[in-house]
Design an enzyme around this catalytic site. Structure first.
Site, PDB file in Angstrom:
ATOM      1  N   GLN A 187       0.837  -1.214   0.000  1.00 32.76           N
ATOM      2  CA  GLN A 187       0.000   0.000   0.000  1.00 32.76           C
ATOM      3  C   GLN A 187       0.866   1.257   0.000  1.00 32.76           C
ATOM      4  O   GLN A 187       0.403   2.334  -0.381  1.00 32.76           O
ATOM      5  CB  GLN A 187      -0.923   0.007   1.225  1.00 32.76           C
ATOM      6  N   ASP A 227      -8.129   1.343  11.142  1.00 34.06           N
ATOM      7  CA  ASP A 227      -9.268   0.587  10.632  1.00 34.06           C
ATOM      8  C   ASP A 227     -10.372   0.490  11.675  1.00 34.06           C
ATOM      9  O   ASP A 227     -11.550   0.365  11.330  1.00 34.06           O
ATOM     10  CB  ASP A 227      -8.817  -0.799  10.178  1.00 34.06           C
ATOM     11  N   LYS A 238      -2.923  -1.224   9.910  1.00 35.77           N
ATOM     12  CA  LYS A 238      -2.113  -2.147   9.123  1.00 35.77           C
ATOM     13  C   LYS A 238      -0.980  -2.755   9.938  1.00 35.77           C
ATOM     14  O   LYS A 238      -0.343  -2.054  10.722  1.00 35.77           O
ATOM     15  CB  LYS A 238      -1.568  -1.388   7.908  1.00 35.77           C
TER      16      LYS A 238
HETATM   17  C1  RUB Z   1      -5.613  -0.167   4.926  1.00 38.40           C
HETATM   18  C2  RUB Z   1      -5.043   0.319   6.183  1.00 38.40           C
HETATM   19  C3  RUB Z   1      -5.015   1.764   6.358  1.00 38.40           C
HETATM   20  C4  RUB Z   1      -6.155   2.035   7.259  1.00 38.40           C
HETATM   21  C5  RUB Z   1      -6.137   3.429   7.746  1.00 38.40           C
HETATM   22  O1  RUB Z   1      -5.656  -1.566   4.962  1.00 38.40           O
HETATM   23  O2  RUB Z   1      -4.658  -0.390   7.081  1.00 38.40           O
HETATM   24  O3  RUB Z   1      -3.830   2.176   6.972  1.00 38.40           O
HETATM   25  O4  RUB Z   1      -7.356   1.708   6.607  1.00 38.40           O
HETATM   26  O5  RUB Z   1      -6.288   4.326   6.736  1.00 38.40           O
HETATM   27  P1  RUB Z   1      -6.103  -2.364   3.656  1.00 38.40           P
HETATM   28  P2  RUB Z   1      -7.658   5.039   6.590  1.00 38.40           P
HETATM   29  O6  RUB Z   1      -5.250  -1.895   2.517  1.00 38.40           O
HETATM   30  O7  RUB Z   1      -5.821  -3.787   4.058  1.00 38.40           O
HETATM   31  O8  RUB Z   1      -7.567  -2.068   3.444  1.00 38.40           O
HETATM   32  O9  RUB Z   1      -7.880   5.750   7.860  1.00 38.40           O
HETATM   33  O10 RUB Z   1      -7.461   5.962   5.464  1.00 38.40           O
HETATM   34  O11 RUB Z   1      -8.606   3.952   6.349  1.00 38.40           O
END
Ligand code: RUB
Length: 341
Positions: A187, A227, A238
């Site tokens: 990511q 999350d 993450k």
């Molecule tokens: C995405 C992830 C992001 C969080 C936080 O995980 O862990 O760091 O969602 O970011 P995946 P936000 O790629 O497994 O979905 O607050 O923008 O969601």
């Protein structure tokens, strides 16, 4: 977010064809393409397969998916809630839409996310301005991707940086962002792509370099998204977020979580009770189409970890920077559109 000469969102409703549209994050940063869902089945698959990533963007996708499945809301809700377990926004969106799975309600929910992230950007910009003034420099470490693509628009952790790009500091200090690769799904490449598009200086590092940079005094502040943030302030994000928080704590560097109210889960007591998604071992074992492991080698692939509240300096929310996520306001905040979610 601005890409070239266009304003782009990561999740939208296609009025003409009555379908859900997404930027296909599986193809970034190589290709910028759209993917569509016309059924709940398709939308749930796009969430599971990570065409859409980031908690608020997953929530927005679920809200529009509930419109696609409005003929049987209970079944649609069940299917969507099984798509990924950790991001709270998915469940917030489904609960919101079960009341009335109309397009009007989905739009209000999504506009609420966009407004919240814009406010996170404003509050976070003020915080970063203070840190820059104190340190005479602004080196920000982030992890995973928590930008506009992860949140429909603006971002969570990246929102203050987008705000700084739009309105630079008067003292001439420019932020420099250190981006972790974020194995196994990289990511970090999406974060780097988004920062490039916004003209924000950045450097990519391997995941294990973060504590080293912190220990060497090269980082002024760590900001990540989340999350799910639960009642006692513990935050799931993450895998690899926890080690960054530990290192920041050990070296006296502030560690902030940026989140909108849709990510806050007051019904779960603490981080131990958060369901942590375990993804396929193949994501770990297969690297760029090759498997450099013996046939019998097993792998584990926990997608998230939990950072205890004691390691979190503060939470950047749409209501300001607070010491506990519950301080951000009412349990079910009202959006600027007057719609409670
Ligand atoms: C995405 C992830 C992001 C969080 C936080 O995980 O862990 O760091 O969602 O970011 P995946 P936000 O790629 O497994 O979905 O607050 O923008 O969601």
């Amino acid at each position: 977010m601005r890409i070239g000469d266009q304003d782009v969102r990561s999740v939208w409703w296609d009025d003409e064809r009555q379908r859900l549209g997404l930027i296909d994050q599986r193809l970034l940063p190589h290709r910028l393409e759209q993917v569509y869902a016309t059924t709940v089945d398709e939308a749930a698959h796009l969430i599971t397969d990570m065409a859409v990533r980031g908690a608020p963007a997953i929530g927005a996708t679920a809200a529009y998916a509930m419109v696609l499945g409005a003929d049987d809301p209970e079944r649609s809700a069940q299917q969507l809630c099984a798509a990924r377990p950790t991001a709270r926004d998915l469940f917030t969106a489904v609960d919101h839409m079960l009341v009335d799975p109309s397009l009007t309600r989905a739009h209000a929910f999504v506009e609420g996310i966009v407004d919240a992230c814009a406010a996170i950007g404003r509050h976070g910009r003020t915080l970063l301005a203070d840190i820059a003034a104190e340190r005479g420099r602004l080196h920000v470490l982030t992890h995973c991707h928590a930008g506009a693509l992860a949140t429909v628009d603006h971002g969570t952790a990246l929102a203050p940086l987008h705000a700084l790009a739009r309105e630079p500091l008067g003292n001439g200090i420019r932020p420099h962002v250190f981006v972790s690769e974020t194995r196994p799904r990289f990511q970090g490449a999406i974060t780097a792509w988004e920062l490039s598009a916004a003209g924000i200086d950045h450097t990519v590092v391997v995941d294990n370099a973060a504590p080293h940079l912190i220990a060497r005094g090269e980082i002024d502040v760590v900001i990540t998204g989340a999350d799910r943030v639960v009642a006692n302030g513990d935050a799931a994000n993450k895998i690899g977020t926890y080690v960054r928080a530990l290192a920041a704590h050990a070296h006296g560097i502030p560690f902030y979580i940026a989140l909108p109210a849709t990510t806050y889960d007051p019904d779960t007591a603490n981080g131990a009770a958060i369901a942590i998604e375990e993804r396929s071992p193949n994501e770990v074992l297969d690297i760029a189409g090759h498997r450099p492991y013996a046939a019998g080698t097993q792998a584990r692939n926990p997608a998230f970890d939990v950072t205890p509240a004691a390691l979190i300096t503060g939470y950047i929310t749409e209501r300001g920077v607070v010491g506990h996520p519950a301080d951000a306001g009412r349990r079910r905040p009202v959006t600027t559109h007057g719609e409670a979610y």
